[in-house]
Design an enzyme around this catalytic site. Sequence first.
Site, PDB file in Angstrom:
ATOM      1  N   SER A 117      59.677  57.992  35.865  1.00  0.00           N
ATOM      2  CA  SER A 117      60.635  58.886  35.065  1.00  0.00           C
ATOM      3  C   SER A 117      60.443  60.295  35.576  1.00  0.00           C
ATOM      4  O   SER A 117      61.196  60.942  35.174  1.00  0.00           O
ATOM      5  CB  SER A 117      60.158  58.799  33.712  1.00  0.00           C
ATOM      6  OG  SER A 117      60.909  57.768  33.011  1.00  0.00           O
ATOM      7  N   LYS A 168      59.624  68.899  29.359  1.00  0.00           N
ATOM      8  CA  LYS A 168      60.319  67.804  28.804  1.00  0.00           C
ATOM      9  C   LYS A 168      60.034  67.727  27.295  1.00  0.00           C
ATOM     10  O   LYS A 168      58.884  67.935  26.752  1.00  0.00           O
ATOM     11  CB  LYS A 168      59.684  66.301  29.354  1.00  0.00           C
ATOM     12  CG  LYS A 168      60.402  65.299  28.918  1.00  0.00           C
ATOM     13  CD  LYS A 168      59.905  64.091  29.720  1.00  0.00           C
ATOM     14  CE  LYS A 168      60.450  62.771  29.623  1.00  0.00           C
ATOM     15  NZ  LYS A 168      60.072  61.808  30.580  1.00  0.00           N
ATOM     16  N   SER A 228      63.415  58.762  33.006  1.00  0.00           N
ATOM     17  CA  SER A 228      63.942  59.635  31.685  1.00  0.00           C
ATOM     18  C   SER A 228      63.990  61.162  31.796  1.00  0.00           C
ATOM     19  O   SER A 228      64.334  61.617  30.867  1.00  0.00           O
ATOM     20  CB  SER A 228      63.037  59.036  30.729  1.00  0.00           C
ATOM     21  OG  SER A 228      61.661  59.396  30.724  1.00  0.00           O
TER      22      SER A 228
END
Lengths: 491, 95
Positions: free
Chosen positions: A181, A82, A157
Amino acid sequence: MPLDASHLDLTAHEHAAHLRAGTYTSRALTEATLARIHAQDGALNAYITFTDDLALAEADAADARLAAGDAGPLTGVPVAVKDLLSTQGIQTTAASKMLEGFVPIIDCTVVQRLKDAGAVIVGKTNLDEFAMGSSTEHSAFGPTHNPWDLDRVPGGSSGGSAATVASRGVPLSLGTDTGGSIRQPAALCGIVGLKPTYGRVSRFGVVAFASSLEQVGPFARDAEDAAHLLGAIAGLDPMDSTSAPVAVPDYTERFGRGLDGLRVGVPEAFFGDGLDDDVRAAIEQAIADLQAHGAIIDRSVALPAASAALPVYYLIAPSEASANLARYDGVKYGFSVTDGRSVEDEMAQTRGRGFGAEVKRRIMLGTYALSAGYYDAYYLKAQKVRTLIKREFEAALATNDVILTPTSPSVAFRLGEKVDDPYAMYLNDLYTIPVNIAGNPALSLPCGLSQGLPVGMQLIGRPFEESTLLGASHAYEQVTDWHRRTPPPLG
Amino acid sequence: MALTADEVRYIAKLARVALTDAEVDRLGGELSTILGHFQVLNDIDTSDVPPTAQSFDLHNVERADVTRPSQPLEQVLLNAPRREDGYFRVRGVLD
């Protein structure tokens, strides 16, 4: 037998076996992986930055380790991370205009540990700006698309990390989970995603959002891969004083024990209004399957305070965010307005123009909750209810090995469907948020399809007992095949 | 509870975030709606409940007090939007 396209659909532990057997090299695997994720990204937009040069160098180093017999389960295996995780010499944006072009001078601890394990980092994945969101639509670099239906969101997310694993771009990726997330995008993309116990994994070098809630964790296509990736990143870090001095076990230690006698608590409060009927049906089928294979289902579990978790979270997380994001002042790094009237005006304009709408909303909410006259009514009250939620999980897990809930109230929704209604977006994390507030570990694993879209179930465990969650998931995978379902091929 | 435009501007000033008039309007409505949902917390009795700041208590985490090299200056200033003579440059605070 050289590498062919079907090899790219394999799991990390299958790759590890082939790499050790010499079926193909890490360089061949890495080159093919890079070609596939570049080709897929026109449809998915799962990546903000590709790291081809780094990946090929790491692949060659991994091949040398493999030849020397010095290989672990991740050596030579492609992994995506990420773009909230600092990578030395490689742009790290947090999907924000505020950090576009920012090049960290260090690796975060988890990236360093991946490198030490010989993993091959192929790219930085898309996310909601500063990890604030549940759909990856709040990215300054455009939304990520769900590989099961490109008109739908992948969740968020950590949507890019989930989408690229689900589409068989990479076998493994890392995300972060502050309120769901990792677990929610894992559910919406039909893969495994695990949020470790608070303190299990170092947060050093991870762009900070809500420091008392967030953890880095793995995405994978099965429990075994998730266990290996968690094992590589977990453990005490002198650079993170909130990392726990607790020994890291072999996270496959509970594999092979089956489901017989597993005590599963099912809180009815997580099956109320707002849960889609199709999701409910898939979860009930999973419960029936677990019971048929010997699990003991306890439906008397009550988690009444957990129903107040959403307001608790949306007070605590924005409050912490408003403090953490104070560092973005346009002076030290990142986006900067330099033609303002005064130093204060320049900072305010930098922040007004550098942050997106959701980030500003949360900074405002947090600043309000911490401001004079409101602190006791909002922030302190939320911290007290947090204590009640934590106590409830302790009680429920005193008599159960795991708690089972839906991961998300619905399957993947359409792009644009909720982006203009902040509270509707927040409700996506209704079932995942209580776990961050309590600090326990939890994972989501695929347990069904509804109209061609994946459904995930959440298993919540006792602090530092990730092995129990992974063992139960592995056992479920032996008697079902939901984790083997694949989205339609792209293009 | 409804936030007025002046309250939104005051919070924005505390947060050092410049907002347009349209943003002030929109945030006033959105934040009021969100805060309205938070009123359920008032129904929960927390009179004898201590606050939790962090879920698993770790206290007094200390490291050995040893010196070590800091990051090289050039590295620290690498991402600076404005720099001068080995410093971050900002607009003068005092006129």
